[in-house]
Structures are given as C-alpha cells and as structure tokens.
Design a protein around this motif. Structure first.
Motif, PDB file in Angstrom:
ATOM      1  N   ASP A 175      -5.925  -1.572  -4.926  1.00 48.75           N
ATOM      2  CA  ASP A 175      -5.271  -2.123  -3.744  1.00 48.75           C
ATOM      3  C   ASP A 175      -6.217  -3.125  -3.073  1.00 48.75           C
ATOM      4  O   ASP A 175      -7.205  -2.727  -2.460  1.00 48.75           O
ATOM      5  CB  ASP A 175      -4.892  -0.969  -2.796  1.00 48.75           C
ATOM      6  CG  ASP A 175      -3.948  -1.418  -1.676  1.00 48.75           C
ATOM      7  OD1 ASP A 175      -3.657  -2.616  -1.588  1.00 48.75           O
ATOM      8  OD2 ASP A 175      -3.517  -0.539  -0.906  1.00 48.75           O
ATOM      9  N   GLN A 210      -7.457   0.431  -0.590  1.00 43.99           N
ATOM     10  CA  GLN A 210      -7.722  -0.763   0.210  1.00 43.99           C
ATOM     11  C   GLN A 210      -8.856  -0.450   1.188  1.00 43.99           C
ATOM     12  O   GLN A 210      -8.818   0.552   1.884  1.00 43.99           O
ATOM     13  CB  GLN A 210      -6.434  -1.126   0.971  1.00 43.99           C
ATOM     14  CG  GLN A 210      -6.504  -2.405   1.739  1.00 43.99           C
ATOM     15  CD  GLN A 210      -5.119  -2.861   2.227  1.00 43.99           C
ATOM     16  OE1 GLN A 210      -4.130  -2.138   2.129  1.00 43.99           O
ATOM     17  NE2 GLN A 210      -5.061  -4.060   2.751  1.00 43.99           N
ATOM     18  N   THR A 244       0.840  -1.208   0.000  1.00 39.58           N
ATOM     19  CA  THR A 244       0.000   0.000   0.000  1.00 39.58           C
ATOM     20  C   THR A 244       0.873   1.256   0.000  1.00 39.58           C
ATOM     21  O   THR A 244       0.556   2.246  -0.671  1.00 39.58           O
ATOM     22  CB  THR A 244      -0.951   0.000   1.217  1.00 39.58           C
ATOM     23  OG1 THR A 244      -1.835  -1.115   1.089  1.00 39.58           O
ATOM     24  CG2 THR A 244      -1.761   1.281   1.312  1.00 39.58           C
TER      25      THR A 244
HETATM   26 MG   LIG Z   1      -2.058  -2.742   2.067  1.00 41.47          MG
END
Ligand SMILES: [Mg+2]
Ligand SMILES: Nc1ncnc2c1ncn2[C@@H]1O[C@H](COP(=O)(O)OP(=O)(O)OP(=O)(O)O)[C@@H](O)[C@H]1O
Length: 317
Positions: free
Chosen positions: A176, A96, A47
């Motif tokens: 993500d 994410q 990330t």
């Molecule tokens: Mg991550």
C-alpha cells in the motif's frame, strides 16, 4: 483459476454521522504471478480494499457484502483461526506508512524474528538466519540487522518492511503506497527491488498507489478506483494507450512522466465526494466534463468493451 477474486465487495465504516461507503461493490481478480495495480485519488477506498482482503479493518469498519476468494476459499466466511493461517503466511501486506511503525526500541532484526516466530513454529536461531537472508534479498548488509530503526534511512526502513512482509514466503504481497513518502530516487530503487523480488519469487502482487507513473512501470493490470468503485479495469498498456473513463483520462493527464514532459498538465477540477453521501448516478458526474441527465440519475455498470477492458461510463465509446 485466479489466485484472488474480489466479488461485489462492500466495506463501510460506521461513524457518528452515518455509514461511510468506502468500498461499494468492487470486483477484480489477481492471477498467479501477476502485478495488479489499484490506483485512484486519496480517499477513494484503496486501503480499505487491502484491509478487507486480510480482514484487518480498524474499529467501525465492516464488510457488509461480497466474497473474497483466495485459493478457492472465501476469506470472508473463514473462522478467525483460519484467517490467521493465511494472513502473513499466504497474504502479506506492507501497510501504508509502515516504515514509521517500526518499534524504535527494538533492533530491526529482532522485529523480523518476532514476526517469523509469531507465525511459524521455528527457533529464534533459525528465524535470525532467515532474517539475515531476507536482508541480503532486499539489499541491506545483514550485519545491520542488529541496528535500531533510527539508524536507518527511510528507504532502508521500507526495505526492512518489505523483508518483513516476505519473511513467511507469501503467495500474494499487498503493498500500500510502498514508495510514497520517499524521495524520487529512493522511490525508484524501492520499486525496482519490488519488481526484482516479484520476478524471482514469482509473487503475485497488489500495488496500491495514487501515482499512475508507478503503475505504468510496475503493473500488468490496473483498476482505477473512484469514490468506492472501480471505474475502469484493463491491461496496463491498454489503459495508457486507450483510456476510456473521463476520470482515468484526467488522472493520466495529471501525471507528466507517462507521455513525456512536454504536455500541459491538466488536473481534474474539484475533489472526490464525501462517501457518507456519495452523488447519485455516476459518482464522478459532478466533476465530469461530459455529464448528462442519465449520468446524474443512473449508475453506470462496469461493462466489458472488449479484450477484457472494463469501463463504467454511460459515454464510453
Ligand atoms: Mg490509503
Ligand atoms: N477508520 C475509519 N473510519 C471512518 N472512515 C474511514 C476510516 N478509514 C477510512 N475512512 C474513510 O473511508 C474512505 C476510504 O479511505 P481509504 O483510506 O480506504 O482511502 P485511500 O484510497 O486508501 O486513500 P489514501 O490515498 O489517502 O490512502 C475515505 O472517505 C475515508 O475518509
């Protein structure tokens, strides 16, 4: 010329205990129309790579070295104003856990309209029309644009997030863990949708996941990340046919669906290191079955072993 080149990227987080070296000298590139996979266990820095590319790091996060060249320009030396012209319009991201970030009190369509009008000079009416088209593209009845997030399933919310990311017709989409929180069937649907959109729009995509079976089905190329570094990088087919790094082999062993269900699963013992104080030498050495003295002392470089297959391991054969 690749669309995106990440060169020697180092991104650290300043914490009360010191610097967390989340991304520590990462190199890769993404060609136009390519689906690039970034894989690795939780906490290895995936990330952080994504957030560095769009320069949206959380407080404490700092890019301390490297270049990120997008369309010939270094994102890291751009003014805030110039990066704003690229973010969302040229490089969009599905964060994410993004589907849980939809505002519960605003109709989903209006949230996309807002995203469009914030980044482009278009009227609300035109943005609404575009939103309806985007809904069709991601397989949701456009009439649902007037509904609130709680009226959508997880899979549908994720489709909305994908629609929002595509709203300004980006060149590069970063996703993500786009399917991680969903059940297996919905996961497969979302990934199928992303593949279709990628082909239709000739999008370049960076897909981040800890799940190698997703990489196998979706990506042209893959980089395996461990403890802030890329340890192996090659064509997806090559990685699965001929994995070189013990960590990659361990990850492949840990996923049942890649080579059929009959194999015994062996997970990698131990956990990734604390990136405040990463191990000396090869960061994987404390977990590696082949460790020798050299691995403990000297950091292996990412070497080309032929056919653009790169491995960072002293034992790579
Ligand atoms: Mg991550
Ligand atoms: N805001 C922050 N402050 C301090 N450390 C952070 C911060 N965000 C992430 N880290 C640390 O940086 C490292 C990399 O985190 P990152 O979220 O990039 O990993 P990841 O590979 O995306 O993990 P996951 O698969 O769990 O999403 C981890 O050690 C994490 O604890």
């Amino acid at each position: 010329m690749p669309l995106l080149q990440v060169k020697n990227l180092k991104t650290y987080y300043q914490t009360a205990r010191g610097y967390v070296k989340a991304v520590d000298g990462v190199n890769f590139q993404i060609e136009e129309g390519e689906v690039f996979g970034l894989a690795g266990e939780s906490g290895c820095g995936k990330t952080t790579v994504a957030l560095s590319i769009i320069r949206l790091l959380p407080p404490g996060g700092r890019i301390i070295d490297g270049k990120i060249i997008f369309n010939d320009k270094n994102i890291l030396t751009m003014s805030e104003e110039d990066i704003r012209k690229i973010r969302w319009k040229k490089i969009a991201i599905v964060f994410q856990g993004a589907m849980n970030a939809l505002n519960p009190v605003i109709k989903v369509g209006d949230q996309i309209v807002e995203a469009i009008t914030t980044h482009e000079n278009v009227s609300k009416e035109d943005a609404w029309k575009r939103t309806e088209k985007l809904f069709e593209m991601v397989g949701i009845d456009p009439s649902r644009a007037k509904d609130y997030p709680h009226e959508f399933s997880g899979g549908m919310k994720q489709r909305v997030m994908i629609a929002m990311a595509l709203a300004c017709n980006p060149q590069l989409l970063i996703a993500d863990e786009p399917a991680t929180a969903l059940d297996v069937i919905v996961q497969a649907q979302i990934l199928k949708l992303m593949r279709e959109l990628q082909r239709k729009m000739n999008l370049s995509m960076m897909l981040i996941t800890h799940d190698l079976s997703i990489i196998a089905e979706t990506c042209n190329k893959v980089a395996i990340m461990y403890a802030g570094k890329i340890v192996e990088y090659a064509d997806t087919k090559r990685i699965f046919r001929d994995p070189q790094h013990p960590y990659t082999r361990g990850l492949i062993n840990a996923f049942p669906s890649i080579r059929g269900p009959k194999r015994k699963l062996i997970s990698i013992p131990g956990t990734p290191p604390d990136l405040l104080n990463p191990p000396s030498g090869c960061r994987f050495h404390p977990r590696c079955p082949y460790t020798n003295d050299k691995c403990k002392k000297i950091e292996p470089e990412l070497k080309d072993i032929g056919e653009r297959h790169y491995v960072a391991c002293h034992m790579s054969w």
